[in-house]
Write an enzyme that holds these catalytic residues in place. Structure first.
Site, PDB file in Angstrom:
ATOM      1  N   ASP A 192       0.828  -1.204   0.000  1.00  0.00           N
ATOM      2  CA  ASP A 192       0.000   0.000   0.000  1.00  0.00           C
ATOM      3  C   ASP A 192       0.860   1.252   0.000  1.00  0.00           C
ATOM      4  O   ASP A 192       2.036   1.233   0.373  1.00  0.00           O
ATOM      5  CB  ASP A 192      -0.943   0.009   1.213  1.00  0.00           C
ATOM      6  CG  ASP A 192      -0.214  -0.169   2.536  1.00  0.00           C
ATOM      7  OD1 ASP A 192       0.772  -0.933   2.587  1.00  0.00           O
ATOM      8  OD2 ASP A 192      -0.617   0.457   3.535  1.00  0.00           O
ATOM      9  N   GLU A 236       0.062  -1.593   5.696  1.00  0.00           N
ATOM     10  CA  GLU A 236       1.119  -1.159   6.613  1.00  0.00           C
ATOM     11  C   GLU A 236       0.951   0.299   7.005  1.00  0.00           C
ATOM     12  O   GLU A 236       1.230   0.686   8.143  1.00  0.00           O
ATOM     13  CB  GLU A 236       2.493  -1.375   5.966  1.00  0.00           C
ATOM     14  CG  GLU A 236       3.677  -1.144   6.892  1.00  0.00           C
ATOM     15  CD  GLU A 236       4.159   0.298   6.979  1.00  0.00           C
ATOM     16  OE1 GLU A 236       4.961   0.611   7.871  1.00  0.00           O
ATOM     17  OE2 GLU A 236       3.710   1.133   6.150  1.00  0.00           O
TER      18      GLU A 236
END
Length: 382
Positions: free
Chosen positions: A74, A139
């Protein structure tokens, strides 16, 4: 023999940056990497985390030792796109720099890990043991992907962990944890001229903030590498209009923890202060919205020493060994590992460039890290 030309390595990063995995949509990144691995004879498994988010695990070799290599899929939002000098989702090269959202944090690191592993597989150069690639979801917000991998046992047999966050000039071997709280105080609405008919939700919340500032933030405990715990109340909301007693008030906190004052103890303190005030008539609820423990290793492993030597070899300057105030997926992945566990955060890009407008990674740094990783991986599987 290399599995990819320089231009193909750049194209892989270009393809990853083009995928708009802004706090979501990691499935497309995982699918891309799975296809890339399988084109080179490496089996890869998509690991569901939620209905819309996944991890990816791929492995070469067999048995022990097991080297874990990890990066997140991400990226954060590009924000106001008009402030960018290039399209944030089109990898653009200028003056030796590759610009794009995630080029630095951390799709260059993710790509470099994958390419190095594929090169090792193509050349059949892994003499013993295994290399386990773990690409994580979420994350940037909460670390749900790494938590899932830990819970499902993917770290149980891992002997060494490398996280490829941007840190080309330093090697991180310990870092603080991160805790987020939302504290809600409930009261009773009334006219401000008749406060005795209500209960001001702000008053006990203000007292709560004072208590935690005095007893948590101002603690004198510290860690030799990471320093002191850091805590900030960063968001406050309360009341609807100036002449009404507020029936609701909220405060949000971020705490950067250390082993000497880690997440569980801080959570217990927050709950204790709420209970004390509730016993005096308040109605305070403490909600933990994120909990990532600190990571402390002694930095004495061969992994650290070898990474430092390779950093000097490839970049003509020995990377400094540091502890970091930021967090990585190591918080979840290393939950059951000891202080002597070999761990580093070391990857292409600069920590200071993360989350910024016109984020970039140097082209030569990205390409050199692929070769550096290949040497580093093989050193620990001889």
């Amino acid at each position: 023999m290399r599995a990819f030309t320089e231009e193909q390595k750049i194209k892989i990063l270009e393809d990853l940056v083009a995928i708009k995995s802004v706090n979501e949509n990691e499935i497309e990144v995982a699918t891309y990497l799975k296809k890339l691995f399988e084109e080179h004879g490496i089996e890869a498994t998509i690991v569901p985390v939620t209905a819309t988010r996944v991890n990816l695990v791929a492995e070469i070799g067999s048995g022990s030792p097991v080297l874990g290599i990890s990066g997140h899929m991400d990226v954060v939002s590009p924000g106001d796109v008009s402030k960018w000098s290039t399209d944030p989702f089109v990898l653009t090269e200028k003056d030796g720099k590759l610009y794009g959202r995630g080029a630095n944090d951390m799709k260059s690191g993710l790509a470099a890990l994958a390419i190095a592993m594929i090169d090792i597989k193509e050349n059949d150069s892994l003499q013993k043991g295994s290399i386990r690639f773990m690409a994580t979801t979420g994350e940037e917000v909460g670390g749900a992907g790494a938590k899932k991998l830990y819970e499902e046992g993917y770290m149980n047999d891992v002997n060494t962990l490398i996280v490829a966050e941007p840190s080309q000039d330093v090697i991180v071997y310990s870092h603080k944890g991160s805790l987020n709280f939302k504290v809600t105080s409930k009261g009773k609405e009334a006219h401000s001229a008749l406060p005795q008919l209500g209960y001001n939700a702000i008053d006990p919340l203000a007292e709560f903030i004072t208590k935690v500032n005095a007893e948590v933030r101002d603690s004198n405990r510290s860690n030799e590498i990471l320093g002191e715990l850091v805590m900030n109340c960063t968001i406050i909301h309360g009341g609807q209009q100036v002449n009404s007693i507020p029936e609701l008030a909220t405060a949000e906190f971020n705490v950067r923890t250390i082993p000497e004052y880690d997440t569980e103890e801080v959570i217990e303190k927050f709950k204790q202060f709420a209970e004390e005030l509730n016993n005096e008539g308040a109605d305070i609820i403490v909600e933990v919205t994120m909990s990532l423990p600190s990571v402390f290793t002694d930095g004495k492993s061969n992994l650290v020493k070898t990474a430092q030597l390779l950093g000097e070899k490839y970049f003509n300057d020995k990377p400094e060994l540091i502890g970091s105030p930021g967090v990585t997926d190591g918080s979840n992945l290393l939950r059951s590992k000891g202080d002597d566990f070999p761990f580093i955060m070391f990857g292409p890009g600069l920590t200071k460039m993360a989350h910024k407008v016109d984020e970039y990674v140097h082209r030569d740094v990205y390409l050199k890290f692929i070769d550096l990783y290949e040497e580093l991986f093989l050193e620990f599987n001889k």
